[in-house]
Scaffold this motif. Structure first.
Motif, short mmCIF file in Angstrom:
data_model
loop_
_atom_site.label_atom_id
_atom_site.label_comp_id
_atom_site.label_asym_id
_atom_site.label_seq_id
_atom_site.Cartn_x
_atom_site.Cartn_y
_atom_site.Cartn_z
N PHE A 124 0.83 -1.30 -0.13
CA PHE A 124 -0.06 0.17 0.10
C PHE A 124 0.93 1.20 -0.08
O PHE A 124 0.64 2.29 -0.81
CB PHE A 124 -1.05 -0.06 1.24
CG PHE A 124 -2.21 -0.91 1.37
CD1 PHE A 124 -3.13 -0.44 0.18
CD2 PHE A 124 -2.23 -1.94 1.67
CE1 PHE A 124 -4.26 -1.33 -0.07
CE2 PHE A 124 -3.21 -2.79 1.50
CZ PHE A 124 -4.62 -2.43 0.70
N ALA A 125 1.85 1.16 0.76
CA ALA A 125 2.91 2.43 0.77
C ALA A 125 3.32 2.53 -0.68
O ALA A 125 3.53 3.79 -1.12
CB ALA A 125 3.82 2.09 1.65
N THR A 126 3.70 1.44 -1.29
CA THR A 126 4.34 1.91 -2.91
C THR A 126 3.34 2.25 -3.74
O THR A 126 3.33 3.28 -4.54
CB THR A 126 4.72 0.31 -3.32
OG1 THR A 126 5.90 -0.19 -2.51
CG2 THR A 126 5.42 0.38 -4.73
N ILE A 127 2.06 1.87 -3.60
CA ILE A 127 0.79 2.18 -4.22
C ILE A 127 0.81 3.87 -4.13
O ILE A 127 0.37 4.53 -4.97
CB ILE A 127 -0.36 1.43 -4.03
CG1 ILE A 127 -0.18 0.11 -4.67
CG2 ILE A 127 -1.92 2.12 -4.59
CD1 ILE A 127 -1.36 -0.85 -4.10
N ALA A 128 0.80 4.28 -2.88
CA ALA A 128 0.29 5.55 -2.47
C ALA A 128 1.40 6.43 -3.27
O ALA A 128 1.03 7.58 -3.56
CB ALA A 128 0.25 5.63 -0.91
N THR A 129 2.73 6.10 -2.94
CA THR A 129 3.83 6.95 -3.60
C THR A 129 3.57 6.81 -5.26
O THR A 129 3.74 8.06 -5.87
CB THR A 129 5.25 6.52 -3.53
OG1 THR A 129 5.28 6.21 -1.96
CG2 THR A 129 6.12 7.25 -3.91
N GLN A 130 3.21 5.84 -5.83
CA GLN A 130 2.93 5.61 -7.44
C GLN A 130 1.90 6.38 -7.91
O GLN A 130 1.83 7.25 -8.86
CB GLN A 130 3.05 4.25 -7.71
CG GLN A 130 4.08 3.37 -7.72
CD GLN A 130 5.43 3.95 -8.54
OE1 GLN A 130 5.18 4.35 -9.57
NE2 GLN A 130 6.54 3.91 -7.60
#
Length: 601
Positions: A140-146
């Motif tokens: 989820f952290a990666t998705i938020a950044t992307q």
């Protein structure tokens, strides 16, 4: 005579003991916040910046502490909610989507968005365990950044966006510091209220004794959704404050190292503590400033610090500050139950009708663990369930408790009980103990017993969060009931001791005290005499017999034949999942097949 001094000892216990427990935690918190409030006297805006950052981080970590420290979930990627809160507040304040909103309104909207996405991030915890859940939160952290990178028209993409400007008087370094300190203090107070409430006890029960938590009526999905809503909301608010502190944000500001900082702050602080993670947050915020030349090694240093904590002090800072539980306990302790108190505890009489098992069939693969079992447990009687190992005794208790759903047959108590729903049994007045005591070792004995009163609590999460009058009254009543239950089983002097310091026999009686909190119509006991000395078994028998005299139906699984034959009104013998014999103790003693299969010559 033995009881004459006891009322004097315990009539003032809730107030006196409460202050002795609270003061060691409250005083350090007050000292930390007082020191921060007096910082303007130094006229050093650099330390104002560092203190503000620590306060913002703590707003997030305080909520995360309920998820990691209390619920035991490895939520490593909570930086995703910080990212969400920072961009939501900044975008709404800048008017990139809607007309510009005032900063505090934008923060409120971010809190709502954080609550919703907090549940989305946390939902995998209902299915995934340990490292699998940790990987899901990192995803989820990666998705938020992307998303922040790709949505250039709104977030500015890689170029970034200006953080929200605070209105006066919070638009100065010191004014913003006081705002963040006020929010940090508010969140500390709120999470402390939750930690000391039935919700906090439920979280640690799910963390360390999830089977017992279900038996006491605690629904893990409902509890987790509530906690994820709150922790997501405060994390998003922290994100909005973080964006204002940074004045300008890009996706690069929300790094994996930052996420690790939040997670490690909870771990080094210690589980089940508010003060420990707060100190951990302060240390990890100041550490990069002191060791600025080693910034490139930050990930390595965090990993090394975590390893040192795990090896050197696995209990974290909270364990180092727990001076009370370092005092030696009296070695020649004796358990002396007071069965005469049970009448006051079990004011609710037993069920109107017996609990019946009809045609129960349960198979594991091709093996029939229970094969057509019929059983009646009558109110006000002790029903013994005996048989060789593997005969299906504990399996029968698990079917009644809802942990196993039988392929055939049903369990009835006025109406059929739901299959495979253990959290529903408490509301039907069914309590139980376990073969191996399911106790929260890091909690006090009184907290373990109060877990049994979960369904008695009427206050909502919001009432607990804000410590409203109904919540406080409920906690006082629950604690008084728990202390009475401990007196009944003979353990009142150990009420405020950590449960993992108790002897095995004492843990057996703690479980019974917890079960009594339910005022059970039916009590299921799974080998309660295992590991007990002869005199303790005798006292246990007297206690069980008196419980049945109060109208509670008792189903006793036990290998101590003398205990079974001394206190049971009826005995059922199982062999290979089937009923081998049923009758009075006198009839079972002389039953030829029972003697051959179980009792021996």
């Amino acid at each position: 005579m033995p009881d004459t001094s006891q009322p004097t000892i315990h009539s003032e216990a809730p107030a006196d003991i409460g202050w002795r427990v609270v003061l060691p935690t409250v005083l350090p918190l007050v000292a930390l916040f007082t020191f921060a409030v007096l910082l303007p006297l130094t006229d050093n805006e650099y330390w104002a910046l560092i203190t503000t950052r620590a306060a913002i981080y703590w707003v997030l970590v305080a909520g995360l502490n309920l998820v990691v420290g209390y619920a035991g979930q490895l939520a490593i990627g909570y930086v995703s909610l910080l990212t969400l809160g920072a961009y939501t507040t900044s975008v709404l304040a800048a008017g990139n989507v809607l007309p510009p909103l005032p900063t505090f309104v934008a923060l409120a909207v971010a809190a709502v968005a954080g609550a919703v996405f907090g549940v989305v991030v946390g939902l995998p915890a209902l299915r995934l365990r340990t490292f699998y859940f940790a990987m899901a939160t990192l995803g989820f952290a990666t998705i938020a950044t992307q998303v922040a990178l790709a949505w250039e028209g709104v977030t500015g993409g890689g170029i970034g966006i200006s953080g929200p400007e605070m209105p006066a008087p919070f638009n100065t370094a010191w004014g913003f510091l006081y705002l963040c300190l006020a929010l940090a203090a508010l969140v500390t107070w709120a999470t402390s209220n939750v930690a000391k409430s039935r919700f906090g006890r439920a979280l640690i029960a799910v963390r360390d004794a999830d089977v017992a938590a279900e038996a006491n009526g605690i629904s893990k999905p409902k509890l987790f959704v509530t906690i994820f809503l709150f922790s997501g909301a405060v994390a998003a608010v922290a994100g909005g404050l973080f964006a204002s502190l940074q004045t300008y944000i890009t996706p690069d500001a929300f790094t994996f190292e930052l996420s690790l900082l939040f997670f490690i702050a909870v771990l080094i602080g210690g589980r089940g503590s508010i003060l420990g993670p707060l100190i951990g947050t302060i240390i990890l915020t100041i550490l990069p400033e002191i060791a600025a030349p080693l910034a490139a090694w930050s990930t390595f240093l965090y990993a090394a610090l975590l390893l040192i904590i795990v090896l050197a002090m696995p209990g974290g800072i909270a364990a180092l500050l727990d001076f009370k539980n370092r005092k030696p306990l009296q070695s020649d302790r004796a358990i002396k139950p007071r069965p005469t108190l049970l009448g006051e505890i079990l004011k609710r009489s037993g069920a109107d009708r017996p609990m019946t098992l009809k045609g129960i069939v349960l198979t594991f693969g091709g093996v029939r663990a229970i094969d057509g079992l019929d059983l009646n447990i009558r109110p006000g009687q002790v029903h013994g369930l005996i048989g060789p190992n593997g005969s299906g005794k504990t399996t029968t208790l698990n079917v009644i408790s809802g942990y196993y759903a039988p392929q055939e047959g049903e369990v009835r108590l006025n109406s059929p009980l739901a299959r495979g729903a253990p959290e529903t049994r408490a509301e039907h007045g069914i309590a139980r103990t376990f073969q191996t005591p399911r106790i929260v070792g890091e909690a006090s004995v009184i907290d373990n017993v109060m877990i049994g009163g979960w369904i008695e609590g009427q206050s909502s999460f919001v009432e607990a969060l804000m410590s409203l009058p109904r919540h406080r009254q409920g906690e006082r009543s629950l604690e008084a009931a728990a202390r009475l239950a401990l007196r009944a089983v003979g353990l009142e002097e150990l009420a405020d001791v950590r449960a993992d310091r108790l002897q095995h026999s004492e843990l057996r009686f703690v479980e019974i005290a917890r079960a009594l909190m339910l005022k059970p119509a039916f009590l299921l006991l799974d080998e309660p005499a295992a590991g007990l000395a002869t005199d303790e078994i005798e006292r246990l028998g007297q206690l069980i017999k008196e419980i049945s005299r109060q109208g509670t139906g008792v189903l006793l699984v036990e290998h101590h034949a003398d205990l079974i034959f001394d206190i049971c009104d009826e005995v059922t013998v199982l062999n290979l999942g089937r009923v081998l014999a049923n009758g009075t103790p006198a009839e079972i003693r002389v039953h030829k097949e029972v003697i051959s299969a179980y009792l021996g010559a």
